[in-house]
Scaffold this active site. Structure first.
Site, PDB file in Angstrom:
ATOM      1  N   GLU A 208      91.050  47.757  52.433  1.00  0.00           N
ATOM      2  CA  GLU A 208      89.898  48.329  51.739  1.00  0.00           C
ATOM      3  C   GLU A 208      89.057  49.164  52.703  1.00  0.00           C
ATOM      4  O   GLU A 208      89.004  48.882  53.909  1.00  0.00           O
ATOM      5  CB  GLU A 208      89.033  47.207  51.156  1.00  0.00           C
ATOM      6  CG  GLU A 208      89.727  46.491  50.022  1.00  0.00           C
ATOM      7  CD  GLU A 208      88.892  45.377  49.416  1.00  0.00           C
ATOM      8  OE1 GLU A 208      88.966  45.196  48.197  1.00  0.00           O
ATOM      9  OE2 GLU A 208      88.172  44.683  50.162  1.00  0.00           O
TER      10      GLU A 208
ATOM     11  N   CYS B 191      83.075  53.308  56.028  1.00  0.00           N
ATOM     12  CA  CYS B 191      83.350  52.088  56.782  1.00  0.00           C
ATOM     13  C   CYS B 191      84.868  51.895  56.757  1.00  0.00           C
ATOM     14  O   CYS B 191      85.460  51.686  55.700  1.00  0.00           O
ATOM     15  CB  CYS B 191      82.606  50.927  56.121  1.00  0.00           C
ATOM     16  SG  CYS B 191      82.882  49.374  56.938  1.00  0.00           S
TER      17      CYS B 191
ATOM     18  N   CYS C 133      92.501  39.833  59.877  1.00  0.00           N
ATOM     19  CA  CYS C 133      91.854  39.775  61.188  1.00  0.00           C
ATOM     20  C   CYS C 133      92.108  38.406  61.806  1.00  0.00           C
ATOM     21  O   CYS C 133      92.110  37.388  61.110  1.00  0.00           O
ATOM     22  CB  CYS C 133      90.355  39.999  61.030  1.00  0.00           C
ATOM     23  SG  CYS C 133      89.477  40.002  62.608  1.00  0.00           S
TER      24      CYS C 133
ATOM     25  N   CYS D 207      85.918  34.786  61.999  1.00  0.00           N
ATOM     26  CA  CYS D 207      84.478  34.510  61.847  1.00  0.00           C
ATOM     27  C   CYS D 207      84.304  33.741  60.533  1.00  0.00           C
ATOM     28  O   CYS D 207      84.869  34.132  59.499  1.00  0.00           O
ATOM     29  CB  CYS D 207      83.689  35.805  61.810  1.00  0.00           C
ATOM     30  SG  CYS D 207      83.887  36.781  63.318  1.00  0.00           S
TER      31      CYS D 207
ATOM     32  N   CYS E 266      83.177  35.400  57.100  1.00  0.00           N
ATOM     33  CA  CYS E 266      83.787  36.680  56.733  1.00  0.00           C
ATOM     34  C   CYS E 266      85.035  36.503  55.864  1.00  0.00           C
ATOM     35  O   CYS E 266      85.931  35.714  56.180  1.00  0.00           O
ATOM     36  CB  CYS E 266      84.156  37.428  58.016  1.00  0.00           C
ATOM     37  SG  CYS E 266      85.101  38.919  57.719  1.00  0.00           S
TER      38      CYS E 266
ATOM     39  N   SER F 244      82.626  48.858  66.246  1.00  0.00           N
ATOM     40  CA  SER F 244      82.003  47.533  66.274  1.00  0.00           C
ATOM     41  C   SER F 244      83.001  46.482  66.766  1.00  0.00           C
ATOM     42  O   SER F 244      84.186  46.552  66.437  1.00  0.00           O
ATOM     43  CB  SER F 244      81.560  47.184  64.855  1.00  0.00           C
ATOM     44  OG  SER F 244      81.043  45.896  64.825  1.00  0.00           O
TER      45      SER F 244
ATOM     46  N   CYS G 214      79.035  44.130  53.911  1.00  0.00           N
ATOM     47  CA  CYS G 214      79.514  43.576  55.186  1.00  0.00           C
ATOM     48  C   CYS G 214      80.073  42.175  55.015  1.00  0.00           C
ATOM     49  O   CYS G 214      79.435  41.319  54.423  1.00  0.00           O
ATOM     50  CB  CYS G 214      78.350  43.495  56.167  1.00  0.00           C
ATOM     51  SG  CYS G 214      78.215  44.950  57.149  1.00  0.00           S
TER      52      CYS G 214
HETATM   53  S1  SF4 Z   1      83.581  39.737  60.955  1.00  0.00           S
HETATM   54 FE1  SF4 Z   1      84.980  41.300  61.772  1.00  0.00          FE
HETATM   55  S2  SF4 Z   1      85.872  40.309  63.586  1.00  0.00           S
HETATM   56 FE2  SF4 Z   1      84.970  38.663  62.377  1.00  0.00          FE
HETATM   57  S3  SF4 Z   1      86.677  37.918  61.107  1.00  0.00           S
HETATM   58 FE3  SF4 Z   1      85.555  39.478  59.910  1.00  0.00          FE
HETATM   59  S4  SF4 Z   1      86.665  41.367  60.293  1.00  0.00           S
HETATM   60 FE4  SF4 Z   1      87.268  39.930  61.893  1.00  0.00          FE
END
Ligand code: SF4
Length: 340
Positions: free
Chosen positions: A93, A106, A113, A117, A120, A192, A333
């Site tokens: 996306e 973005c 990933c 985190c 997320c 970032s 985000c």
């Molecule tokens: S915030 Fe960024 S680095 Fe952290 S798990 Fe999500 S995508 Fe990955």
């Protein structure tokens, strides 16, 4: 000779390619302009190439295109969320954000990933693979060709940890700022990271002028490790030591990103500690109230957010509250995720 995907090649690589297939060097500039400036999808669209050259190109090369599968638009903020299918069927996306005159894409750098985190949605997918240079650039090509021609800013804050795909991210950023390609100013391109220390060091050593953002998200190591497991390896103090080095060689200020989570990192004490760091290390900070996704975390109340910002704002003018658009369409985000 295996066919070469010409999207993702820089001018020098294109020159080498055309030399290899026995074509004149100027063809490389033509191709560079067609792919990145005029955003052509195929050789057929390239009107200044002869039939003979096109036939030769078909034999040795191709232009890979990612497929736009779905677009969701948030009526209030105008935020667009794009779902793309890649050549191997994986999905990613990207988001187009409107903020006054600023039109920002973005961009994703990975499918999923590995950083994990805890707040997320992308992190929950795990890492499936890195995106190729062509796939990174194609997100911007498709959006700027078919939806918004005047892109002013690029942020590498979509799916993935950009510094886990360092070379492709940096090479794509170089093409993005090339005056013959997208002509986006280096200072309008932000990369970032969650705090991948060796790559922050590399970025500083290479003296790039792209902006650097680091996700901080906590004011003590215990909390940060609980939110971001990579903090066990690269703790807050080591990150600030690198910021100090960066400040010596670069005029840009580092931006710290701080996702505000109810009851976790949103106290007045946290705001005071943050303010001190910002002053001591000459950073800016973006505070992003948590956008609910499939986790147990909650967004702080409006009152708590205001109080946090008031305490922070009293101590430093370098704090901004970012209420990222697109919450309703899961485009804000930390909300990006696909089923692959
Ligand atoms: S915030 Fe960024 S680095 Fe952290 S798990 Fe999500 S995508 Fe990955």
């Amino acid at each position: 000779m295996e066919k070469t995907n010409l999207k993702g090649l820089n001018l020098t690589q294109l020159e080498n390619f055309f030399e290899k297939i026995g074509e004149k060097k100027f063809r490389a500039t033509q191709m560079f302009l067609w792919i990145y400036n005029k955003k052509a999808k195929s050789f057929d669209e390239m009107t200044n190439l002869s039939k003979k050259t096109k036939t030769k190109l078909d034999e040795f090369a191709f232009i890979e295109n990612i497929e736009l599968v779905e677009v969701k638009i948030d009526e209030i903020s105008k935020t667009h969320k794009f779902l793309f299918r890649l050549a191997d069927g994986r999905k990613i996306e990207s988001v187009l954000l409107y903020d006054g005159k600023r039109k920002t894409i973005c961009v994703s750098s990975q499918v999923g990933c590995a950083v994990d985190c805890k707040f997320c949605a992308t992190g929950k997918m795990g890492l499936l693979r890195n995106l190729t240079l062509s796939e990174i650039l194609d997100q911007i090509i498709v959006i700027s060709r078919d939806f918004e021609t005047e892109i002013t800013n690029i942020v590498f804050m979509g799916m993935g940890e950009p510094f886990h795909n360092y070379n492709n991210v940096i090479e794509s950023a170089k093409i993005l700022c090339d005056p013959q390609a997208f002509s986006i100013s280096q200072r309008k391109i932000t990369i970032s990271t969650s705090g991948v220390l060796p790559k922050i060091q590399k970025f500083i050593e290479e003296e790039h002028n792209f902006k650097l953002a680091i996700s901080l998200n906590a004011t003590d190591n215990l909390t940060r490790t609980a939110l971001m497991p990579l903090n066990e390896k690269w703790q807050i103090e080591t990150i600030f030591a690198e910021i100090q080095k960066y400040n010596k060689t670069n005029r840009n200020r580092v931006t710290l990103e701080y996702v505000l989570l109810a009851g976790i990192n949103d106290t007045d004490e946290d705001a005071k500690k943050l303010a001190k760091w910002i002053k001591d290390y000459n950073c800016k900070i973006n505070v992003i109230p948590y956008n609910p996704t499939n986790t147990d975390f909650e967004r702080p109340t409006k009152e708590r957010i205001e109080k946090f910002m008031a305490v922070l704002g009293k101590a430093t003018p370098s704090a901004t509250l970012r209420n990222t658009g697109g919450r309703q369409i899961q485009a804000a985000c930390g909300q990006l995720a696909t089923t692959n």
